[in-house]
Design an enzyme around this catalytic site. Sequence first.
Site, PDB file in Angstrom:
ATOM      1  N   SER A   1       0.493  -0.062  -1.255  1.00  0.00           N
ATOM      2  CA  SER A   1       0.330  -1.495  -1.018  1.00  0.00           C
ATOM      3  C   SER A   1       1.702  -2.133  -1.098  1.00  0.00           C
ATOM      4  CB  SER A   1      -0.595  -2.113  -2.070  1.00  0.00           C
ATOM      5  OG  SER A   1      -0.590  -3.517  -1.955  1.00  0.00           O
ATOM      6  N   ARG A   2       2.129  -2.793  -0.029  1.00  0.00           N
ATOM      7  CA  ARG A   2       3.479  -3.364  -0.014  1.00  0.00           C
ATOM      8  C   ARG A   2       3.552  -4.685  -0.767  1.00  0.00           C
ATOM      9  NH1 ARG A   2       3.045  -1.547   5.602  1.00  0.00           N
ATOM     10  NH2 ARG A   2       3.919   0.547   5.666  1.00  0.00           N
TER      11      ARG A   2
END
Length: 497
Positions: free
Chosen positions: A362-363
């Site tokens: 997840s950025r």
Amino acid sequence: MADTSIFDSLLKQIEGYQPSIEATEVGFVEEIGDGIARVRGLNNIKFSELVRFGNGSAGIAFNLEKDNVGIIIMGEYDTIQEGDEVRPQGIIASVPVGMGMVGRVVNALGEPVDGRGPIEFSERYNIERIAPGVMQRRNVFQPVQTGIMTIDANTPIGRGQRELIIGDRQTGKTALAIDTIINQKGKGVYCIYVAIGKRRGEIARLVALLEETGAMEYTTVVMASASESAALQYISPYSGCAIGEWFMENGKDALVVYDDLSKHAWAYRQVSLLLRRPPGREAYPGDVFYLHSRLLERAAQLSEARGNGSLTALPLIETLLGDVAAYIPTNVISITDGQIFLEGELFNAGQRPAMNVGISVSRVGGDAQTKAMKKVAGGLRLDLAQFRSLAAFAQFGSDLDKATQRQLDRGLRLTELLKQPQYQPLALADQVALLYAGTRGYLDEIPVSSVSDWKTGFLRSFATTEVRGSIESTTTLNDEQEAALKQAIEDFNASWA
């Protein structure tokens, strides 16, 4: 004497008549077939403008060429013939939006298909809309709790984020998205589920499940089933996004699931090839990247000046034999803010959800996690990564020292702990407590085969404690709460032994 009242009234009507002349542009069908019509005579038509054919079917202007217009037909086209009239409607393709859409099942044009009568609405949104600009957005800061422990701990999703769910067929992609919708109950998040190219029976089963769990109270289902035209499958995600944007622009939070964008790309390729657009790689037209980028960029967390609303997107992509480097998967991976990769081997090995923690990312990261989750999940990804590398090494059968064996044992228990039944999302406090027990070594003495039973028993015991309500309401884990949680785990372990 004859009654003259009838003649008088007729004379008054004639005197009051005002002749009016109205010029209407009318086109004529030049070519028809496979849900596509080529029409001449519509010189002033706009892209995505609605048209109406003589048989009542609607169409959307798709190709604006020099001497004709390529139109994708939204309804029956068997009775349309060469030379038939085509009248532009003067409006861009749009769907009804608002609270009236909540709890309804609609088609790609926003028309109800659930047999519950017409939808009450006061506004329509164009299905194609420009995404909010940079200055209209703010950082993602609130979590979307999926209720799935391995995701909320390792790849947290934030409101306004675009998180891709990717994997082979039958690895649990739809189940994961439905779990997330079910878990939004009472959290003030309105959900839109867009079913693209699915069987009608499968869609009916999912709607029944959402009704059974009470999720339809805050959910809209947009369906373009496999039996419907490629044109309807092509526009359905844009319609679902427009419905979600109404909530975002009115200061509310919305979640839209696109299930799935692989079939959406296939529908777009079919429509484009029929309209003789030049094919590119894998026969997709050259603008297939723009097809998905203009859709997913509409997900946003708006700034306070714009009302603080959000639209979170969960697109699904189906891979073939785990090939994430294929054309459409790489396109969508590059657009989204992270991906959850579901692996067939893990699924077949009994790991549910079958998420590969190494590839999944997840950025947005910790920005979308609560303080309590951040505190307990910090070392989880590292523990699982070390376990995977050690497990691969241990297969060679060499002697292992005690520290290595201890890491392997803990990894086995964590893997077992993260298994979760379908359609049973966990509350935040339950996730925090289980992860605390797993990462702090409270399961080290529990046999691996008994971890599932331990988990069921502990959650039943934990539900009666005060600390559970405290963690759930504050979403934090301070020293006092941690001490109470630790005591609750130790007390249960003592009784379990």
